[in-house]
Design an enzyme around this catalytic site. Structure first.
Site, PDB file in Angstrom:
ATOM      1  N   ARG A   1      27.340  35.871  46.170  1.00 22.53           N
ATOM      2  CA  ARG A   1      28.488  36.770  46.154  1.00 22.53           C
ATOM      3  C   ARG A   1      28.050  38.220  46.344  1.00 22.53           C
ATOM      4  NH1 ARG A   1      33.204  35.090  43.801  1.00 22.53           N
ATOM      5  NH2 ARG A   1      33.996  37.038  44.664  1.00 22.53           N
TER       6      ARG A   1
ATOM      7  N   ARG B   1      23.637  40.590  36.824  1.00 25.50           N
ATOM      8  CA  ARG B   1      23.298  39.212  36.475  1.00 25.50           C
ATOM      9  C   ARG B   1      22.324  39.087  35.314  1.00 25.50           C
ATOM     10  NH1 ARG B   1      27.535  36.450  38.444  1.00 25.50           N
ATOM     11  NH2 ARG B   1      27.941  37.060  40.599  1.00 25.50           N
TER      12      ARG B   1
ATOM     13  N   LEU C   1      18.473  26.142  51.416  1.00 23.51           N
ATOM     14  CA  LEU C   1      18.312  24.728  51.776  1.00 23.51           C
ATOM     15  C   LEU C   1      19.669  24.108  52.120  1.00 23.51           C
ATOM     16  CD1 LEU C   1      16.254  22.233  49.652  1.00 23.51           C
ATOM     17  CD2 LEU C   1      18.593  21.686  50.284  1.00 23.51           C
ATOM     18  N   SER C   2      19.706  23.394  53.238  1.00 21.27           N
ATOM     19  CA  SER C   2      20.966  22.798  53.686  1.00 21.27           C
ATOM     20  C   SER C   2      21.113  21.381  53.147  1.00 21.27           C
ATOM     21  CB  SER C   2      21.012  22.757  55.218  1.00 21.27           C
ATOM     22  OG  SER C   2      22.067  21.923  55.635  1.00 21.27           O
TER      23      SER C   2
ATOM     24  N   GLU D   1      26.898  31.736  42.735  1.00 16.33           N
ATOM     25  CA  GLU D   1      27.164  33.066  42.167  1.00 16.33           C
ATOM     26  C   GLU D   1      26.300  34.132  42.847  1.00 16.33           C
ATOM     27  OE1 GLU D   1      26.999  33.173  37.903  1.00 16.33           O
ATOM     28  OE2 GLU D   1      28.500  31.604  37.686  1.00 16.33           O
TER      29      GLU D   1
ATOM     30  N   ARG E   1      17.838  49.087  46.159  1.00 19.20           N
ATOM     31  CA  ARG E   1      19.116  49.484  45.567  1.00 19.20           C
ATOM     32  C   ARG E   1      20.007  48.263  45.323  1.00 19.20           C
ATOM     33  NH1 ARG E   1      23.477  53.658  48.293  1.00 19.20           N
ATOM     34  NH2 ARG E   1      24.053  54.696  46.355  1.00 19.20           N
TER      35      ARG E   1
ATOM     36  N   SER F   1      20.519  55.939  47.769  1.00 16.38           N
ATOM     37  CA  SER F   1      20.437  55.479  49.163  1.00 16.38           C
ATOM     38  C   SER F   1      18.995  55.480  49.661  1.00 16.38           C
ATOM     39  CB  SER F   1      21.339  56.312  50.071  1.00 16.38           C
ATOM     40  OG  SER F   1      20.953  57.660  50.038  1.00 16.38           O
TER      41      SER F   1
ATOM     42  N   ARG G   1      26.769  40.889  48.349  1.00 19.84           N
ATOM     43  CA  ARG G   1      26.718  41.018  49.805  1.00 19.84           C
ATOM     44  C   ARG G   1      25.923  42.215  50.283  1.00 19.84           C
ATOM     45  NH1 ARG G   1      32.888  41.769  49.441  1.00 19.84           N
ATOM     46  NH2 ARG G   1      32.054  42.716  47.549  1.00 19.84           N
TER      47      ARG G   1
HETATM   48  C1  LIG Z   1      29.686  38.184  34.625  1.00 18.58           C
HETATM   49  C2  LIG Z   1      30.323  37.932  35.944  1.00 18.58           C
HETATM   50  C3  LIG Z   1      31.431  37.112  36.029  1.00 18.58           C
HETATM   51  C4  LIG Z   1      32.054  36.874  37.260  1.00 18.58           C
HETATM   52  N1  LIG Z   1      33.137  36.041  37.327  1.00 18.58           N
HETATM   53  C5  LIG Z   1      33.740  35.798  38.509  1.00 18.58           C
HETATM   54  C6  LIG Z   1      34.887  34.928  38.622  1.00 18.58           C
HETATM   55  O1  LIG Z   1      35.344  34.390  37.636  1.00 18.58           O
HETATM   56  N2  LIG Z   1      35.421  34.714  39.843  1.00 18.58           N
HETATM   57  C7  LIG Z   1      34.924  35.308  40.969  1.00 18.58           C
HETATM   58  O2  LIG Z   1      35.461  35.097  42.048  1.00 18.58           O
HETATM   59  N3  LIG Z   1      33.859  36.133  40.904  1.00 18.58           N
HETATM   60  C8  LIG Z   1      33.257  36.384  39.717  1.00 18.58           C
HETATM   61  N4  LIG Z   1      32.150  37.212  39.661  1.00 18.58           N
HETATM   62  C9  LIG Z   1      31.618  37.755  40.921  1.00 18.58           C
HETATM   63  C10 LIG Z   1      32.059  39.207  41.152  1.00 18.58           C
HETATM   64  O3  LIG Z   1      33.470  39.288  41.301  1.00 18.58           O
HETATM   65  C11 LIG Z   1      31.378  39.779  42.401  1.00 18.58           C
HETATM   66  O4  LIG Z   1      31.752  39.012  43.525  1.00 18.58           O
HETATM   67  C12 LIG Z   1      29.863  39.745  42.313  1.00 18.58           C
HETATM   68  O5  LIG Z   1      29.437  40.216  41.047  1.00 18.58           O
HETATM   69  C13 LIG Z   1      29.273  40.615  43.401  1.00 18.58           C
HETATM   70  O6  LIG Z   1      29.546  41.943  43.070  1.00 18.58           O
HETATM   71  P1  LIG Z   1      29.849  43.053  44.144  1.00 18.58           P
HETATM   72  O7  LIG Z   1      30.966  42.656  45.040  1.00 18.58           O
HETATM   73  O8  LIG Z   1      29.942  44.324  43.370  1.00 18.58           O
HETATM   74  O9  LIG Z   1      28.424  42.997  44.927  1.00 18.58           O
HETATM   75  P2  LIG Z   1      28.063  43.373  46.417  1.00 18.58           P
HETATM   76  O10 LIG Z   1      28.800  42.552  47.367  1.00 18.58           O
HETATM   77  O11 LIG Z   1      26.571  43.276  46.459  1.00 18.58           O
HETATM   78  O12 LIG Z   1      28.500  44.842  46.552  1.00 18.58           O
HETATM   79  C14 LIG Z   1      27.796  45.893  45.908  1.00 18.58           C
HETATM   80  C15 LIG Z   1      28.687  47.107  45.890  1.00 18.58           C
HETATM   81  O13 LIG Z   1      28.932  47.524  47.234  1.00 18.58           O
HETATM   82  C16 LIG Z   1      30.290  47.956  47.362  1.00 18.58           C
HETATM   83  N5  LIG Z   1      30.983  47.048  48.280  1.00 18.58           N
HETATM   84  C17 LIG Z   1      30.528  45.850  48.761  1.00 18.58           C
HETATM   85  N6  LIG Z   1      31.401  45.310  49.601  1.00 18.58           N
HETATM   86  C18 LIG Z   1      32.458  46.152  49.648  1.00 18.58           C
HETATM   87  C19 LIG Z   1      33.677  46.111  50.339  1.00 18.58           C
HETATM   88  N7  LIG Z   1      34.012  45.096  51.151  1.00 18.58           N
HETATM   89  N8  LIG Z   1      34.528  47.137  50.167  1.00 18.58           N
HETATM   90  C20 LIG Z   1      34.213  48.174  49.367  1.00 18.58           C
HETATM   91  N9  LIG Z   1      33.053  48.272  48.671  1.00 18.58           N
HETATM   92  C21 LIG Z   1      32.182  47.268  48.808  1.00 18.58           C
HETATM   93  C22 LIG Z   1      30.894  47.914  45.970  1.00 18.58           C
HETATM   94  O14 LIG Z   1      30.678  49.154  45.339  1.00 18.58           O
HETATM   95  C23 LIG Z   1      30.062  46.864  45.281  1.00 18.58           C
HETATM   96  O15 LIG Z   1      30.050  46.956  43.867  1.00 18.58           O
HETATM   97  C24 LIG Z   1      31.541  37.475  38.442  1.00 18.58           C
HETATM   98  C25 LIG Z   1      30.422  38.307  38.351  1.00 18.58           C
HETATM   99  C26 LIG Z   1      29.808  38.544  37.127  1.00 18.58           C
HETATM  100  C27 LIG Z   1      28.589  39.441  37.063  1.00 18.58           C
END
Ligand SMILES: Cc1cc2nc3c(=O)[nH]c(=O)nc-3n(C[C@H](O)[C@H](O)[C@H](O)COP(=O)(O)OP(=O)(O)OC[C@H]3O[C@@H](n4cnc5c(N)ncnc54)[C@H](O)[C@@H]3O)c2cc1C
Length: 249
Positions: free
Chosen positions: A94, A199, A104-105, A91, A190, A70, A96
């Site tokens: 995703r 990634r 870019l829009s 990708e 972090r 942290s 967050r």
């Molecule tokens: C190799 C690979 C293949 C993938 N294939 C697919 C696919 O086929 N389809 C698809 O939809 N996605 C796919 N993804 C995307 C994946 O499901 C995640 O959305 C993406 O990797 C972001 O990860 P995250 O949610 O851990 O990250 P972040 O949103 O950055 O979150 C980081 C961490 O914070 C915590 N966190 C964040 N938000 C919350 C919450 N709301 N509640 C509780 N804890 C939280 C969790 O510990 C999380 O790991 C893929 C990802 C990878 C790396």
């Protein structure tokens, strides 16, 4: 223009203003971001006098080992990614927690002259590149034609900016995933670690993996202690990947 490599530019890095009333007994070379994280960590135990005599790099290594990540959240880095595809950014965004994006829009920006990113698996194979390029060029031609027709169809919309937006947002439907885009990405150290670990791994898609490896190298230059446990290696598929010793700090 066709991109075969992404471009990464550092837009912003932390500036640490040490408070005169809580000085830290620093040891070793470090960047502002690393000092900010060390300062935050030391405040938790009021250990500014540095009883273990650690350098900033040693201190942050211990933080990572103990998964006390942290404190890394205080240091934010903003990178500009160019020469990346829309499928890559789909990708990327995703991720967050701790991240911010501005991209870019395609609704506002004219894509008639858009660039495209050659998928890494295709680069270097003339036949595959030719087939891919033919599709991309046809899609761009269809986009240009659709924008023109839509501008005509909605000629009764007086506001030209709005009319162009209506035309472009519909016409972009035919643009391929390989369309080049630009995105500003801010993350704390972090969050960057989490994103880049996922990634840059061998399981990640090749284009985002290539970008992640490049971003790791850039951020290692900015703040080596935040990424000192990251090893870039040549994977069995003959492309660079990275492994994090202190996984998910
Ligand atoms: C190799 C690979 C293949 C993938 N294939 C697919 C696919 O086929 N389809 C698809 O939809 N996605 C796919 N993804 C995307 C994946 O499901 C995640 O959305 C993406 O990797 C972001 O990860 P995250 O949610 O851990 O990250 P972040 O949103 O950055 O979150 C980081 C961490 O914070 C915590 N966190 C964040 N938000 C919350 C919450 N709301 N509640 C509780 N804890 C939280 C969790 O510990 C999380 O790991 C893929 C990802 C990878 C790396």
């Amino acid at each position: 223009m066709l991109y075969t490599e992404p471009k990464v530019t550092v837009l912003a890095r932390p500036q640490f203003a040490e408070p005169a009333h809580l000085p830290v007994a620093w040891k070793g070379e470090s960047s502002d971001g690393e000092r900010l994280a060390e300062f935050a960590g030391r405040l938790c135990y009021m250990s500014q006098h540095n009883p273990a005599g650690r350098t900033t790099a040693e201190y942050l290594e211990n933080i990572k080992r103990q998964r006390h990540g942290s404190v890394l959240e205080h240091a934010n880095y903003t990178l500009l990614f160019e020469g990346v595809s829309r499928s890559l950014t789909h990708e990327l965004v995703r991720h967050r927690a701790g991240m911010a994006y501005s991209q870019l829009s395609q609704r506002y920006v004219d894509e008639s002259e858009a660039s495209f990113v050659v998928p890494p698996a295709i680069v270097g194979d003339a036949e595959l590149e030719g087939a891919w390029r033919a599709q991309v060029e046809a899609a761009q031609a269809a986009y240009v034609a659709l924008v023109e027709q839509l501008m005509d169809r909605y000629r009764w919309v007086d506001d030209k900016v709005h009319r162009r937006k209506m035309a472009r947002e519909a016409a972009r439907g035919v643009l391929p995933n390989s369309t080049e885009t630009k995105i500003v990405v801010t993350g704390n150290a972090r969050a960057w670690r989490t994103l880049l670990e996922l990634r840059s791994s061998e399981g990640a898609e090749l284009e985002i993996r290539r970008l992640a490896v490049l971003a790791i190298r850039v951020l290692q230059g900015e703040a080596p202690a935040f990424f000192s446990d990251v090893e870039v290696y040549d994977a069995a598929d003959r492309r660079p990947a990275a492994r994090f010793l202190h996984s998910k700090v």
